[in-house]
Design an enzyme around this catalytic site. Structure first.
Site, PDB file in Angstrom:
ATOM      1  CB  ALA A 252       0.229  -4.990 -14.404  1.00  0.00           C
ATOM      2  CB  ALA A 253       0.867  -4.876  -8.384  1.00  0.00           C
ATOM      3  N   GLY A 254       1.798  -2.267  -9.796  1.00  0.00           N
ATOM      4  CA  GLY A 254       2.135  -0.845  -9.756  1.00  0.00           C
ATOM      5  C   GLY A 254       1.355  -0.058 -10.814  1.00  0.00           C
ATOM      6  CG  ASP A 255       1.962  -0.846 -14.871  1.00  0.00           C
ATOM      7  OD1 ASP A 255       2.737   0.076 -14.551  1.00  0.00           O
ATOM      8  OD2 ASP A 255       2.301  -1.818 -15.568  1.00  0.00           O
TER       9      ASP A 255
HETATM   10  P1  ADP Z   1       5.284  -2.790  -8.276  1.00  0.00           P
HETATM   11  O1  ADP Z   1       4.228  -3.679  -8.822  1.00  0.00           O
HETATM   12  O2  ADP Z   1       5.485  -1.548  -9.048  1.00  0.00           O
HETATM   13  O3  ADP Z   1       6.573  -3.499  -7.922  1.00  0.00           O
HETATM   14  P2  ADP Z   1       4.441  -2.937  -5.492  1.00  0.00           P
HETATM   15  O4  ADP Z   1       4.951  -4.326  -5.417  1.00  0.00           O
HETATM   16  O5  ADP Z   1       4.880  -1.983  -4.434  1.00  0.00           O
HETATM   17  O6  ADP Z   1       4.753  -2.226  -6.883  1.00  0.00           O
HETATM   18  O7  ADP Z   1       2.846  -3.022  -5.506  1.00  0.00           O
HETATM   19  C1  ADP Z   1       2.054  -1.953  -5.907  1.00  0.00           C
HETATM   20  C2  ADP Z   1       0.747  -2.027  -5.220  1.00  0.00           C
HETATM   21  O8  ADP Z   1       0.105  -3.260  -5.575  1.00  0.00           O
HETATM   22  C3  ADP Z   1       0.800  -2.025  -3.718  1.00  0.00           C
HETATM   23  O9  ADP Z   1       0.859  -0.722  -3.187  1.00  0.00           O
HETATM   24  C4  ADP Z   1      -0.508  -2.722  -3.387  1.00  0.00           C
HETATM   25  O10 ADP Z   1      -1.597  -1.824  -3.533  1.00  0.00           O
HETATM   26  C5  ADP Z   1      -0.612  -3.782  -4.477  1.00  0.00           C
HETATM   27  N1  ADP Z   1       0.012  -5.053  -4.058  1.00  0.00           N
HETATM   28  C6  ADP Z   1       1.227  -5.531  -4.407  1.00  0.00           C
HETATM   29  N2  ADP Z   1       1.478  -6.721  -3.834  1.00  0.00           N
HETATM   30  C7  ADP Z   1       0.392  -7.021  -3.096  1.00  0.00           C
HETATM   31  C8  ADP Z   1       0.007  -8.116  -2.244  1.00  0.00           C
HETATM   32  N3  ADP Z   1       0.821  -9.150  -2.019  1.00  0.00           N
HETATM   33  N4  ADP Z   1      -1.213  -8.063  -1.649  1.00  0.00           N
HETATM   34  C9  ADP Z   1      -2.052  -7.025  -1.864  1.00  0.00           C
HETATM   35  N5  ADP Z   1      -1.746  -5.966  -2.641  1.00  0.00           N
HETATM   36  C10 ADP Z   1      -0.554  -5.954  -3.245  1.00  0.00           C
END
Ligand code: ADP
Length: 306
Positions: A252-255
């Site tokens: 859910a980082a993207g969410d």
């Molecule tokens: P998704 O979760 O959709 O695959 P990402 O992996 O690109 O998308 O991550 C979305 C956002 O979550 C990133 O732009 C960043 O803000 C945050 N994020 C993801 N992984 C990390 C990490 N290892 N450390 C810090 N922030 C992170």
């Protein structure tokens, strides 16, 4: 009524069944997991909760079955302060579920069974037209039928609300849909699925962004995991770095990012500020376990910004 702070999310609601495991099992393998959680998820729901927890006035347009997962989810949305009047429960179809394996590194692997989410139709968007007319921001993802996403884009465009598309899970998108998108927010995999360009560095991210901008998308935000995101508008391409945080679970980082972006724009922040804010929201979310359980409040985001 004017919709300052109002966000409409049209999307999926799932129950996430999360198992912690030393590593993701391969085909045919049985592994002993180390922990288990049942938490409400679904990209639509996660984004609705993310924006609501930050303080946006959120209407969630969704479909659920009539089962134990639906009751748990609806309670959760109500507790998050979401307007649930556009959530419909239907007979004979299960609520959507996601089975998520999270390995110790924080990487995950997910199976989604759409269930009732597949029944969320264009008519449900039409039924929410008064809410959309009052909204500043309208958000959709791709865990619901494409015709529903298209109807959402049209409805947002008709009333001048900003339409944010999270093109996840990855797939191809029609030119008609892209021409109506104000902000698209793919991750690297999704950017490749839409544009055919493998995104691995600044140059390839810029190239993928240009493909989308050429199709009429106004702003492209490609999230780059731990490296932050690229913000692309017209000729301008910026990479905005991320914060060093201890990663626990990236589910859910993207969410979290999309919810933070929707909240920021609805609260009147300029686009770049809203995206930078979303980056902080997502950074907090990866330091915590689960999907909606990982989404921060405004105060929690402020704590890492200082
Ligand atoms: P998704 O979760 O959709 O695959 P990402 O992996 O690109 O998308 O991550 C979305 C956002 O979550 C990133 O732009 C960043 O803000 C945050 N994020 C993801 N992984 C990390 C990490 N290892 N450390 C810090 N922030 C992170």
């Amino acid at each position: 009524m004017s919709g300052k702070n109002k966000v409409v999310v049209v999307g999926s609601s799932n129950m996430d069944l999360v198992a912690k495991t030393p590593r993701i099992p391969v085909a045919g393998e049985t592994l002993s997991g180390t922990d288990f959680f049942m938490v409400p998820g679904g990209k639509g729901a996660n984004q609705a909760v993310a924006a609501a927890r930050l303080g946006a006035d959120v209407v969630f347009v969704a479909k659920l079955g009539k089962d134990v997962f639906a009751s748990r989810s609806i309670d959760n949305y109500r507790n998050a302060g979401i307007d649930i009047s556009r959530i419909e429960q239907i007979e004979g179809v299960p609520s959507g579920i996601a089975m998520i394996a999270v390995e110790e590194s924080g990487n995950n692997s997910i199976i989604v069974v759409p269930g009732a989410n597949a029944k969320l139709g264009p008519a449900d968007v039409t039924a929410a037209k008064d809410d959309i007319a009052a909204a500043t921001v309208v958000v959709a993802q791709l865990e619901i039928p494409m015709e529903t996403v298209l109807e959402t884009a049209k409805a947002a465009q008709a009333v001048g609300a900003a339409f944010i598309l999270d093109p996840a899970p990855a797939g191809e998108l029609s030119d008609e849909l892209l021409s109506m998108v104000d902000i698209i927010k793919p991750n690297e995999t999704e950017a490749e699925a839409i544009t055919g360009i493998k995104v691995s560095d600044r140059a390839s991210a810029a190239k993928a962004a240009d493909v989308l901008l050429d199709k009429g998308v106004k702003t492209v935000i490609i999230t780059l995991g731990g490296r932050g995101f690229m913000l692309a508008r017209g000729r301008s391409k910026e990479i905005i770095a991320n914060h060093n945080v201890k990663v626990v679970d990236t589910t859910a980082a993207g969410d979290a990012f999309v919810g933070g972006l929707a909240f920021g724009i609805a609260a009147g922040k300029p686009l770049k500020d809203a995206a930078v804010y979303a980056n902080y929201v997502a950074a907090v979310s990866v330091t915590r376990q689960g999907a909606q359980t990982s989404l921060p409040t405004q105060m929690e985001v402020a704590a890492i910004m200082n």
